[in-house]
Every structure is written in structure tokens, then in C-alpha cells.
Enzyme design. Structure first.
Site, short mmCIF file in Angstrom:
data_model
loop_
_atom_site.label_atom_id
_atom_site.label_comp_id
_atom_site.label_asym_id
_atom_site.label_seq_id
_atom_site.Cartn_x
_atom_site.Cartn_y
_atom_site.Cartn_z
N HIS A 185 0.85 -1.19 0.00
CA HIS A 185 0.00 0.00 0.00
C HIS A 185 0.89 1.23 0.00
O HIS A 185 1.73 1.42 0.89
CB HIS A 185 -0.94 -0.03 1.20
CG HIS A 185 -1.97 -1.12 1.06
ND1 HIS A 185 -2.44 -1.84 2.12
CD2 HIS A 185 -2.59 -1.60 -0.05
CE1 HIS A 185 -3.34 -2.73 1.68
NE2 HIS A 185 -3.44 -2.61 0.36
N ARG A 187 0.68 4.48 0.49
CA ARG A 187 0.75 5.56 1.50
C ARG A 187 1.32 5.10 2.82
O ARG A 187 1.50 5.92 3.73
CB ARG A 187 -0.65 6.13 1.72
CG ARG A 187 -1.65 5.12 2.28
CD ARG A 187 -3.06 5.71 2.25
NE ARG A 187 -4.08 4.74 2.65
CZ ARG A 187 -5.39 5.03 2.65
NH1 ARG A 187 -5.82 6.22 2.24
NH2 ARG A 187 -6.26 4.13 3.01
N GLU A 188 1.61 3.82 2.95
CA GLU A 188 2.05 3.28 4.25
C GLU A 188 3.56 3.45 4.39
O GLU A 188 4.34 2.50 4.44
CB GLU A 188 1.55 1.84 4.38
CG GLU A 188 0.02 1.82 4.40
CD GLU A 188 -0.63 0.45 4.28
OE1 GLU A 188 0.07 -0.56 4.36
OE2 GLU A 188 -1.86 0.41 4.09
N ARG A 244 -3.27 4.63 -2.24
CA ARG A 244 -3.10 3.30 -1.61
C ARG A 244 -2.78 2.20 -2.62
O ARG A 244 -1.91 1.35 -2.39
CB ARG A 244 -4.39 2.95 -0.88
CG ARG A 244 -4.56 1.48 -0.49
CD ARG A 244 -5.91 1.27 0.19
NE ARG A 244 -6.29 -0.12 0.33
CZ ARG A 244 -6.19 -0.84 1.45
NH1 ARG A 244 -5.68 -0.29 2.53
NH2 ARG A 244 -6.59 -2.09 1.49
N ARG A 263 -5.65 -7.39 -2.46
CA ARG A 263 -6.90 -8.12 -2.70
C ARG A 263 -6.78 -8.89 -4.02
O ARG A 263 -7.74 -9.43 -4.51
CB ARG A 263 -8.09 -7.16 -2.80
CG ARG A 263 -8.34 -6.33 -1.56
CD ARG A 263 -8.80 -7.17 -0.38
NE ARG A 263 -9.09 -6.35 0.81
CZ ARG A 263 -8.18 -5.87 1.65
NH1 ARG A 263 -6.88 -6.13 1.47
NH2 ARG A 263 -8.55 -5.14 2.68
N HIS A 314 2.51 -3.62 6.83
CA HIS A 314 1.53 -2.58 6.50
C HIS A 314 1.53 -1.54 7.61
O HIS A 314 2.15 -1.72 8.65
CB HIS A 314 0.12 -3.18 6.40
CG HIS A 314 -0.10 -3.99 5.15
ND1 HIS A 314 -0.79 -3.51 4.08
CD2 HIS A 314 0.32 -5.23 4.81
CE1 HIS A 314 -0.81 -4.44 3.12
NE2 HIS A 314 -0.14 -5.50 3.54
N TYR A 316 -1.65 1.26 9.37
CA TYR A 316 -1.14 1.37 10.72
C TYR A 316 -2.11 0.66 11.66
O TYR A 316 -3.18 0.27 11.22
CB TYR A 316 -1.05 2.86 11.12
CG TYR A 316 -2.37 3.61 11.07
CD1 TYR A 316 -3.16 3.76 12.20
CD2 TYR A 316 -2.84 4.14 9.87
CE1 TYR A 316 -4.37 4.43 12.14
CE2 TYR A 316 -4.06 4.81 9.81
CZ TYR A 316 -4.82 4.94 10.93
OH TYR A 316 -6.03 5.59 10.87
N TYR A 366 -10.51 -7.77 10.00
CA TYR A 366 -11.72 -7.94 9.18
C TYR A 366 -11.45 -8.98 8.12
O TYR A 366 -10.30 -9.28 7.81
CB TYR A 366 -12.13 -6.62 8.54
CG TYR A 366 -11.01 -5.79 7.92
CD1 TYR A 366 -10.21 -6.27 6.88
CD2 TYR A 366 -10.77 -4.50 8.38
CE1 TYR A 366 -9.20 -5.49 6.31
CE2 TYR A 366 -9.76 -3.71 7.82
CZ TYR A 366 -8.98 -4.22 6.80
OH TYR A 366 -8.00 -3.46 6.25
N GLU A 388 0.90 -4.72 11.15
CA GLU A 388 0.52 -3.32 10.96
C GLU A 388 1.35 -2.53 11.97
O GLU A 388 1.20 -2.71 13.18
CB GLU A 388 -0.97 -3.12 11.22
CG GLU A 388 -1.89 -3.94 10.34
CD GLU A 388 -2.41 -3.21 9.11
OE1 GLU A 388 -2.02 -2.05 8.90
OE2 GLU A 388 -3.19 -3.82 8.37
O1 0X9 Z 1 -6.59 -4.25 4.37
C1 0X9 Z 1 -5.41 -4.55 4.21
O2 0X9 Z 1 -4.93 -4.91 3.16
C2 0X9 Z 1 -4.47 -4.52 5.40
N1 0X9 Z 1 -4.73 -3.38 6.21
S1 0X9 Z 1 -4.35 -1.91 5.65
O3 0X9 Z 1 -4.93 -0.95 6.58
N2 0X9 Z 1 -2.80 -1.74 5.70
O4 0X9 Z 1 -4.80 -1.78 4.32
C3 0X9 Z 1 -4.69 -5.77 6.20
C4 0X9 Z 1 -4.06 -6.90 5.51
C5 0X9 Z 1 -4.64 -8.19 5.87
N3 0X9 Z 1 -3.84 -9.16 5.21
C6 0X9 Z 1 -4.29 -9.96 4.22
N4 0X9 Z 1 -5.55 -9.93 3.87
N5 0X9 Z 1 -3.43 -10.75 3.67
ZN ZN Z 2 -1.78 -1.79 3.99
#
Ligand code: 0X9
Ligand code: ZN
Length: 770
Positions: A185, A187-188, A244, A263, A314, A316, A366, A388
Site C-alpha cells: 500500500h 501511502r504506508e 493506496r 486483494r 503494512h 497502521y 476484518y 501493521e
Molecule cells: O486491508 C489490508 O490490506 C491490510 N490493512 S491496511 O490498513 N494496511 O490496508 C490488512 C491486511 C490483511 N492481510 C491480508 N488480507 N493478507
Molecule cells: Zn496496507
């Protein structure tokens, strides 16, 4: 404690950033500004509140998208008004997003660009893609025998997904490999410096640090700072700081750029927690592995069957997480994941005291399908994790530069744990920690857990090696299995005041011997008598406890009470129960609210409020240990840690001992007073809670306060029964100990009990006691 009910969320709205991208790649000049935008933390308690929140924002900042938690979202002034209208409860985390971005940009414009030779100044501020490459190249130039540049593949816009490979000399044919990356990502920004720091530390410490040498010799590290270089470069162009995704041009019928590479991985791609909408921040792409960036890493990783561990950094939220992300089912290797989550969490905590929450992705944050972690583990069988990094909330992706280095250091320590699992044949851990002291003249059990690393434990091979007094050979004794991975050894009886050194060893099924701690660095404990000097469970009022409230404290002063619990965003804010086992009910808390009262109604506001222990007479002791249980819950705004101080002049001056970060659970801590002040008869301990500036929900509590002194009382050897005088009964006592084989009876310290010890005893008896 994490939220028990989490719903799948598709962040569906078209982002302001994305909707502004009408032109070809790269973006049109001007980018996106966020004037007047705020980031607010919304307290989400119902599905309806969550739906309303997500409908009113187009940029979710935090991971905590679920019911019974806080969601950080960026909102325009209009969206903020709509949130107020909708009756959502929130606190402002960032007052003015654009002002923060502008401040960061101004700082970066004025920063010194890093050049080879500038060394660790690299971690003073953020750096461009090119500077990161130069930094790694400079390391390769300095350590050509250990490091080389790698290129995993190319991004959509043709940039190299570069990295550094680090490993010691010799054949790598059977060497486990590790893939640790950042910046999927864009911006991280807090994450690429972690990768740079890992590389720098492994190389600069190789020659001098035996443990680092061991890891570098046993693991092939592949460290990749930017999996999404196009996105990262884009965030350095004016007004694109919060981008992002990658920079995929819009598909037909859309004007929105970018696929969320996290994703897009082709394992369980297309499930919940990913979007089909090209404008979404979690857009999954047209198919699993539709993106050049995920394809490149896939091909690189699957070409090397030796990959054993992976970490995807990642930001935060301060979390350590393991598979799965696509389902709440636990993976077959969950026990191993849970063990490693805990080890990394503890490594981080023992650096600066920050407690990163840990657990499987799905339940910790999530559902998210098509993530890197699930592919690494599900498709490749690699033990894959995601961390994170800092911060927990404010200021989100815009980490202040003075936190780049501490953030890198604590996460490097976590990586050392994962690298140990990758390269070490066996893993050891002391389930209850190493004992700081043991009782004198008493064999003391010590437990150790041994589990598989890259090798497997050979049954019956575990040993404890110990010696008394810091010289001579170590004595071997077998470990007794206690069930599962836990074993017990016995430390030898040692005279008061002596030091016991010890370590463990075990063999693998392929007869490789592994020693813990590594590198001929034995554990130590000393044999001393401990006496409880003061103990208070706060069930009754004990004289001497003093409360000092600063004039600025408007609420939440310390009080002894049976606490009335409060709940905030699904977490306990003030505990409902004290720590003492029943029938104990009371402890010190920062104000006690009414039953059913809101979490914020009796918390600390302003301050500090200070709780001072009675004056303790510790003079003359060799050492003194303070142990207590504490509770600190501090969220929103600027969290306020609890501060612990000690004084040896009845509170005239105070020495800082430690701070405790927010937890929402009872935890314990001990410290040795003499590590901070010399022992006197005027020692006091102070617990400080505050909410300054007054912008947080802060609750503190203290319970079960115990002070023990340690030492070796001047005893008279011949007074065997410690009656205080020498009588004929001392001969009977001596004979009894002799018969039992008690080392006390080794009067002449020959190492064995012989008849000469009787003569020795008689001699001392005749000399008498002082
Ligand atoms: O949503 C995400 O991709 C990650 N959080 S973020 O706030 N940095 O975007 C969480 C990643 C969870 N990891 C995987 N799904 N592999
Ligand atoms: Zn991320």
C-alpha cells in the site's frame, strides 16, 4: 481484547483521489487536496452505525472496520456535518488532513537527501524509491560477501521491484529462505524503512554479534521494500500523499485508477472483504494475479521451494497477524502461528513497551480475501504474517519522523523471532520466564518449552546444563517431559549469595544439537532469601497511601474502591473487577463512576493524579523487588501512558521506572528498586495517570502491591537450627542434614560429605558465634 463480532466490509465509495484521476497514467498535475478534511474515530456499535459511517466517507484509514470498535475515517466538511446529523459518535483524530500533509511535504522539501556514506541518518526522515535503492546498494557495496541486489520483477509502469538478498557464506542448497516486504500500500510510508533497517542491522552486526551471524548463516533473507513501487512514487508527487493502490488505469466504463494488490493474490481470490468496484480502495482487480506486481512476487517466490517464512508489513494499527484473512476457520498450523504471533508481540513489547494486538487476520481486523498472507501460506505453505506498524491512530499514515527509527527497531526485533523460527532447528522458550532469584540451598524446578523449528525434537534428548559460582564445568541433567512441548529441569541447590548459570540443549531427529540461549551466553539467577516487607491488596484502608491531584485535574482522581466497570467500543475501559482473588473486591482506580455510567463519565480529565505508596524501610537489604498489578486503558486523542516512579527520600525527588501503555486487561510488573535508587528507609513508589491534553478516555487501576527484600542474612554456620544460640541440639541438626545429604553439611566445602565435615563442624562450634 478484540471485537468478537466483525462484519465483512466492502469499502465501496469512489475515493476522492480516484475520482479525480481522469487522465492517463501518470496522474494529471494537481492531484487531490484535502483542505478542511478531518480524520475522525467513529465509535461503531451497531451494523446500522457501520453502514451509515461507510456511506458517509470514501476513505477508511484504520483496520478496525467492524461493529464494537473504532473506525478511523477521513471526511470532508460536508461529510462531517452529515455524520453529526446522523447522530454518530466520534472524536476528531486529525483536525486538518491537508495541513498535516502540507507540513510533511514542507519538511521533506527541506530535508537532506540521503547519499551513500550518510549511514544511519537514513532513518531521520522518509525517503524516495530511488534513495531506498541507493541505501540498499550502498550496503551491498560494503558487504559484497553477504549481500546482493535482487529484482523480483517489474511493476505496471516498468519500475523494478528491487530488494536485497542477505545470507552467509556456503551452500544455500538446503538453507531456508525468508521473504519480508513492505509497501503493498503506497501511502504506508512507515513500512519501507523497516525493511531498510532489517537489512542494515543484519549486515552491520554480522561480524560482531554471534546471534546475528547465526541467523544470517542459517537463513537466506529476501528483503523487498516496495511491492507497489508505482503507487509509492505516486505518493511523492504533489497532492497524492494518500494513494493506496497500484496505478492500474481505469477499466472500460470507469474513471478510477488502481487495484488493491492486497486483494489481488490468487488464493481464495474474490471472496469477502474485497471489492468489485474499480473505485473502491479495496478493488480486487479483474482476476486473481491480474496485476504485474502480484504476478512478479508470485513467480519469484514459487520458483524457490526453500521459502519458509514471509512478512508483509503494512501500516497502521500496531497488530501482529497470521492466516487466515478470507475465513474465520483456523488454519491447520494455527498453534505454530499463535506461538510466533506471541513471540513477535513480546519482542515488540520488550523494545519500547508497546503492546501490538495479535491474532488471525479475519478475527483481529476484518475479512479480506486475495491477500498476500493467504497466498503465501495457502498456496506455498510458507509461514506468512502481516504486521501493521505504528501508530495506533493519530496521525495515521503520516508517522512523525522521530518515530521512524523506533518503529523500525521494534519491528526488527519481531523479525529476529521469525528469522529464528526460519533458521533455527529447534525453538526454546521459558513459559514462566527465567527466575530472577531462587531460594538458597534448595533445588529449584525450571520449565522450558521445546518445539520444532527447521528440525524436529529427538525424544529424550533435552538437557539442562548448570554450574554454581561462574567457573568450572557445567553439570548435565536430563529434562523431564511434562506433556506437550513442556519439559522441566532442576537447578541445583546453591548457597545464599551465589550465582547459578544454566542453559539448555536438545538434539534434532537428524542429530543436530541446538543450544539455548544461543552463542554460549548462559542464563543467570542468584540464590537469595526473599522476605515480604510490605503487601497490600487494598481490601482495607492501609495508612500511608497518599493521593496528589494536580490543580488541572477536573475528574478521575485515584480512589480506593470496588470498581464499577465501563465499556468503550467493545473493550473494558475501567475494570469491573479488582485483581485480587475472591473474596477480594477492592483496588485503587481513577474515580469510580455510577453503575451503568458512560465510559467517559468517570475517567481521568486533565491531571496528573498521583498515588504514592507508604514510606518503606528497605535499608540494609541487598535488593528489593516491587511487584504490582496494573490496568491502563487510554484511547483517542493522545493516549496517556501510566508512569511509575520511585523515590528513596520520601518523595522529595523521583526517578522514572517505566511507563505502561493501554491494554484493557490486568497486567503485572516487577522492578528491582536498587536498579533505580539506592535502598534507604524512605522508599516510596508513585503511580501517575493523566489526560493531558484532555482529549482521551483514560482509566487506570492498581492492585496487589507487594514489596519483598532480598539478601543473605548474616548467619552463624554452627547455629544449625537457627535458634540464635549454640546448643547440643545443633549437633543433632548437623547430623540430620548430613544423613539427608544436605549440602549444608559440606562444612569444609570439599564438594562431598565426608566424616571430615563432622570435625569441621565441631571446630566452628567451638569458635562460637559472633
Ligand atoms: O486491508 C489490508 O490490506 C491490510 N490493512 S491496511 O490498513 N494496511 O490496508 C490488512 C491486511 C490483511 N492481510 C491480508 N488480507 N493478507
Ligand atoms: Zn496496507
Amino acid at each position: 481484547m478484540r471485537h468478537s463480532s466483525v462484519v465483512g466490509v466492502v469499502i465501496a465509495a469512489c475515493t476522492a483521489a480516484a475520482s479525480a484521476q481522469m487522465g492517463p497514467t501518470p496522474a494529471p498535475p494537481g492531484g487531490v487536496r484535502y483542505d478542511g478534511h478531518k480524520v475522525v474515530q467513529v465509535d461503531v456499535r451497531t451494523a446500522r452505525e457501520l453502514t451509515t459511517t461507510l456511506a458517509l466517507t470514501d476513505d477508511v484509514w484504520s483496520h478496525r472496520v467492524g461493529i464494537g470498535g473504532q473506525v478511523d475515517v477521513r471526511v470532508s466538511p460536508e461529510q462531517l456535518a452529515a455524520m453529526q446529523q446522523a447522530g454518530l459518535r466520534f472524536t476528531v483524530m486529525i483536525e486538518d488532513v491537508q495541513a498535516q500533509i502540507d507540513a510533511e511535504a514542507a519538511r521533506l522539501a527541506a530535508r537532506a537527501h540521503w547519499a551513500p556514506g550518510d549511514g544511519p541518518g537514513f532513518f531521520d526522515d522518509f525517503h524516495t524509491y530511488d534513495e531506498h535503492r541507493a541505501f540498499l546498494q550502498d550496503l551491498v557495496n560494503q558487504y559484497p560477501n553477504l549481500a546482493s541486489m535482487i529484482v523480483v520483477g517489474q511493476s505496471l509502469e516498468g519500475r523494478d521491484i528491487f530488494g536485497i538478498r542477505i545470507t552467509g557464506p556456503g551452500s544455500t542448497a538446503n538453507r531456508p529462505a525468508a521473504f519480508y516486504n513492505a509497501a503493498q500500500h503506497a501511502r504506508e510510508w512507515a513500512t519501507p524503512p523497516v525493511i531498510a533497517y532489517i537489512a542494515e542491522q543484519l549486515l552491520t552486526n554480522y561480524a560482531t554479534d554471534c546471534r546475528i551471524q547465526q541467523l544470517v548463516d542459517s537463513v537466506e533473507f529476501h528483503l523487498v521494500p516496495f511491492v507497489n513501487p508505482d503507487g509509492y512514487v505516486y505518493t511523492w508527487t504533489p497532492n497524492n500523499r494518500l494513494w493506496r493502490k497500484n496505478r492500474k488505469p481505469p477499466p472500460a466504463g470507469s474513471t478510477c485508477f488502481g487495484v488493491d494488490t492486497n486483494r489481488n493474490w490468487g488464493y481464495q481470490w474474490g471472496g469477502q472483504g474485497a471489492s468489485t468496484d474499480p473505485c473502491s480502495e479495496t478493488y480486487r482487480g479483474v482476476a486473481g494475479f491480474s496485476e504485474p506486481e502480484t504476478q512478479a512476487v508470485r513467480d519469484y517466490v514459487s520458483a524457490n521451494p526453500r521459502f519458509r517464512s514471509a512478512m508483509d508489513f503494512h501500516s497502521y494499527s500496531q497488530l501482529v497477524m497470521s492466516p487466515w484473512a478470507y475465513t474465520d476457520a483456523l488454519p491447520p498450523d494455527h498453534p505454530t502461528f499463535a506461538m510466533l504471533n506471541t513471540r513477535m508481540q513480546q519482542a515488540i513489547e520488550s523494545t519500547y513497551g508497546l503492546v501490538y494486538a495479535a491474532g488471525p487476520i479475519f478475527t483481529t481486523i476484518y475479512p479480506a480475501s486475495g491477500g498476500a498472507v493467504d497466498w503465501f501460506y495457502g498456496a506455498e505453505g510458507v509461514y506468512a504474517f502481516t504486521i501493521e506498524v505504528r501508530p495506533t491512530g493519530n496521525p495515521g499514515f503520516l508517522l512523525p519522523p522521530d518515530q521512524i527509527l523506533p518503529n523500525a527497531i521494534e519491528n526488527y526485533n519481531a523479525i529476529l523471532e521469525l528469522a529464528g523460527f526460519t533458521g533455527d532447528a529447534l525453538l526454546f522458550e521459558l513459559p514462566s520466564g527465567p527466575p530472577a532469584t531462587v531460594p538458597p540451598n534448595t533445588p529449584t524446578p525450571v520449565q522450558v518449552a521445546i518445539s520444532s523449528g527447521s528440525g524436529a525434537y529427538y525424544t529424550g534428548s533435552g538437557r539442562l546444563h548448570s554450574r554454581i559460582g561462574g567457573a568450572g564445568p557445567f553439570t548435565l541433567s536430563p529434562l523431564t517431559p511434562l506433556g506437550g512441548t513442556v519439559f522441566q529441569g532442576t537447578l541445583p541447590a546453591a548457597p545464599c549469595g551465589s550465582v547459578i548459570e544454566y542453559f539448555f540443549s536438545a538434539d534434532t531427529t537428524t542429530f543436530q544439537t541446538v543450544v539455548f540461549p544461543a552463542c554460549a551466553d548462559p542464563l543467570q539467577t542468584s540464590a537469595v532469601s526473599a522476605t515480604v516487607a510490605f503487601t497490600d491488596e487494598f481490601e482495607t484502608a492501609v495508612a500511608g497511601w497518599t493521593i496528589q491531584n494536580d490543580a488541572s485535574l477536573t475528574a478521575g482522581g485515584w480512589v480506593r474502591a470496588d470498581p464499577v466497570g465501563t465499556t468503550n467500543a467493545g473493550a473494558a475501559a475501567q475494570p469491573e473487577d479488582d485483581h485480587t482473588a475472591a473474596p477480594g473486591v477492592a483496588c485503587y482506580v481513577t474515580a469510580n463512576g455510577a453503575v451503568g455510567g458512560a465510559a467517559g463519565s468517570a475517567d481521568v480529565d486533565g491531571g496528573p493524579t498521583r498515588l504514592l505508596s507508604p514510606t518503606l524501610d528497605l535499608a540494609g537489604a541487598d535488593g528489593a523487588v516491587v511487584n504490582y498489578w496494573y490496568w491502563l486503558y487510554s484511547v483517542n486523542g493522545t493516549p496517556d501512558p501510566m508512569e511509575i516512579h520511585v523515590s528513596n527520600n520520601n518523595g522529595s525527588t523521583w526517578t522514572a521506572v517505566t511507563t505502561h501503555a493501554s491494554q484493557s486487561s490486568w497486567r503485572t510488573n516487577s522492578f528491582a528498586v536498587q536498579d533505580f535508587v539506592t535502598l534507604t528507609d524512605q522508599v516510596r513508589v508513585r503511580f501517575t495517570a493523566n489526560d493531558t491534553p484532555n482529549n482521551s478516555l483514560t482509566e487506570a487501576a492498581i492492585d496487589d502491591f507487594v514489596v519483598s527484600t532480598q539478601g543473605c542474612p548474616a548467619t552463624c554456620y554452627a547455629d544449625c537450627n537457627t535458634s540464635g544460640s549454640l546448643t547440643v541440639a545443633d549437633f543433632g541438626c548437623f547430623q540430620g542434614k548430613y544423613v539427608l545429604g544436605d549440602l549444608y553439611a559440606d562444612c569444609n566445602a570439599s564438594g562431598t560429605l565426608t566424616v571430615a565435615d563432622f570435625g569441621c563442624f565441631q571446630g566452628k562450634y567451638v569458635l562460637g558465634c559472633p
